[in-house]
Structures are given as structure tokens and as C-alpha cells.
Design an enzyme around this catalytic site. Structure first.
Site, mmCIF file in Angstrom:
data_model
loop_
_atom_site.group_PDB
_atom_site.id
_atom_site.type_symbol
_atom_site.label_atom_id
_atom_site.label_comp_id
_atom_site.label_asym_id
_atom_site.label_seq_id
_atom_site.Cartn_x
_atom_site.Cartn_y
_atom_site.Cartn_z
ATOM 1 N N GLU A 253 0.645 -1.218 -0.097
ATOM 2 C CA GLU A 253 -0.040 -0.012 0.015
ATOM 3 C C GLU A 253 0.915 1.210 -0.012
ATOM 4 O OE1 GLU A 253 -3.286 0.388 0.029
ATOM 5 O OE2 GLU A 253 -3.769 -1.690 -0.081
ATOM 6 N N THR B 152 -7.162 8.243 -1.241
ATOM 7 C CA THR B 152 -6.648 6.852 -0.579
ATOM 8 C C THR B 152 -5.874 7.319 0.820
ATOM 9 O OG1 THR B 152 -6.627 5.355 -2.458
ATOM 10 C CG2 THR B 152 -5.212 4.695 -0.626
ATOM 11 N N ASP C 115 -7.443 5.136 -9.030
ATOM 12 C CA ASP C 115 -8.067 3.884 -9.158
ATOM 13 C C ASP C 115 -9.518 3.943 -9.165
ATOM 14 O OD1 ASP C 115 -8.247 4.686 -6.399
ATOM 15 O OD2 ASP C 115 -7.604 2.594 -5.809
#
Length: 267
Positions: A48, A71, A66
């Protein structure tokens, strides 16, 4: 006789304590063991955040393109999937008036898409600014455990899986979520495909064969998402551990993900 045996006993003790895996007859430990859980967090962080230092990621935030909006945080909570909203709601319950509270209406509005409307740089800066607040960290930890870690480990234990299998399930929960969403394949479908191909240990199956089947299904799921077409998170990491027989996540663990190399030598 005792004075002659003591050095030999000491040498044997030293040899045994130098092993990273459990000794003969030692109880197996799952991811609920703090040391194993920390290894799992470091493994996820390598994928990640390109680092093993997962505890430095509470303030991380970016749009990685994405389709899930922002995120952020220790496992990549997303504005578009709703778990970022849950983190901020938890934080606000614990710390009313915090710097993120004013963004709650915008976070609710962007769930289901990739919009930054009402968020933008001001939100990203506020997220990073509160990263050292213990209440914010607890909110992230609680959402991670309740939504991802605990359900994954519970399902893995029911399937008879060891620490490695529990991690494989957890990482799939983190990346794919539990249920299918538009354009994605969730953990539930991945597991269903795996069970069709091989029996889990709870049904008398071989664990390594079952995990291979699960990872096969996961690779297919990854390749259905244009933003996640790189399957190295599976093929040069988890699959390697399976084939090496590291079912207890025995260290050293050596792997690659997205072209970067990592190693864990111990807890």
C-alpha cells in the site's frame, strides 16, 4: 557428570532460541498474536505504501487514480468506498470539533465515486495535520480491525487456515473489500471460486493447495480491474510464502511487490 552436561545443554538452548519458527510441540499462533499481526501490517504496508513502517502511514493521503477518490491512512481507506467516512465519524465521536469534522457532509456525498468535491487540498492537509492525534489513530485502527482484519481472520480460522492463510484473507479484504462492487470482484467471490477448485483444511484439504487456488482466483480478480492489473502483490510475495511452506509466517520473509524488494528478519 552435571558439570560436563551443562555446556551441552546451554549450546542446545542457544541453538533452539536462534530459530524463527516454532519448536516441536510449540502451539501455532494466528494473526491475533501481536507479533504476527505486526508482520501482517508490515506486509500490507509494503504494497500500500512501499514501506514496512506502517505506523508512519496514519497521515498518508493521495489520489492514486484507481477510481476510489482519496486513498489514505494505514491500510488505504478510500473516500469513494465509504471506509474513510467511517474513520472520520469514529474520530469525531471521540474528538468533537476536530479538523476533519467539517468535511463529513462532503465525505458522505462522494461515496460511490472518485470526486474530490468539497474535499480537495484543505481536506488532505487536515488529514495529515491530525495524524499524530492518538484519537485519530485509534479511529483508523478500530475501522481497520472491525471492517477488515477481524472478519478476515475469523473466516480464515473457520476455514482451518494458519497465520499465512489468515494474512492472505486479510490482504484480500483490504484490497478488494468483502463484496463485489461495480467493476470489482470482492473477497466473497474470490473465496467461492477457491472453494470450488480446492477444499480448505476445514474440509480435509491441503492448506498449500487451497491457498494456491485462492491466489489463482485473486489474480483473476486483480486483472479484471484496470487500476490493479499488476498481480505481483500475489505472485512475488504471498505465492512465494506458500511455496516456501511458511504457513506460520516464519521469518525471514523475503518478497517483491510492484518491483520493490522487502525483507523481514524477525518481529
Amino acid at each position: 557428570m552435571k558439570t560436563k552436561l551443562l555446556p551441552l545443554a546451554a549450546a542446545l538452548a542457544l541453538a533452539l532460541t536462534g530459530c524463527s519458527g516454532p519448536g516441536p510441540g510449540a502451539p501455532e499462533k494466528g494473526l491475533d498474536d501481536p507479533a504476527k499481526k505486526d508482520i501482517a501490517m508490515r506486509l500490507v504496508s509494503s504494497a500500500e505504501n512501499s514501506t514496512l513502517d506502517w505506523e508512519a502511514q496514519y497521515g498518508y493521503i493521495e489520489d492514486i487514480g484507481d477510481g476510489r477518490g482519496y486513498t489514505a491512512g494505514v491500510i488505504g481507506f478510500c473516500s469513494g468506498t465509504g471506509d474513510m467516512l467511517k474513520v472520520v465519524e469514529r474520530y469525531t465521536d471521540a474528538r468533537p470539533g476536530n479538523a476533519l469534522e467539517r468535511f463529513l457532509p462532503a465525505l458522505r456525498a462522494v461515496v460511490g465515486g472518485d470526486s474530490h468535491e468539497g474535499l480537495g487540498d484543505a481536506f488532505a492537509e487536515a488529514w495529515a495535520r491530525v495524524a499524530d492525534d492518538p484519537a485519530f489513530r485509534r479511529a483508523q485502527d478500530a475501522e481497520r480491525d472491525e471492517t477488515y482484519f477481524d472478519p478476515a481472520v475469523s473466516r480464515a480460522e473457520a476455514d482451518g487456515l494458519s497465520a499465512l492463510g489468515q494474512f492472505v484473507y486479510y490482504d484480500a479484504f483490504v484490497m478488494h473489500g468483502y463484496a463485489d462492487a461495480k467493476g470489482t470482484v470482492g473477497f466473497r467471490t474470490i473465496r467461492a471460486e477457491a472453494v470450488e477448485a480446492a477444499d480448505p483444511p476445514s474440509r480435509g484439504g491441503d492448506e498449500e493447495a487451497y491457498l494456491d487456488a485462492f491466489l489463482d482466483a485473486r489474480v483473476r480478480a486483480i486483472r479484471q480491474e484496470p487500476s490493479h492489473s499488476d498481480a505481483s502483490r500475489v505472485e512475488t510475495a504471498q505465492r512465494v510464502f506458500v511455496h516456501e511452506g511458511r504457513l506460520q509466517l516464519e521469518t525471514p520473509l523475503v518478497w517483491k511487490v510492484y518491483g520493490e524488494s522487502f525483507r523481514i528478519d524477525g518481529p
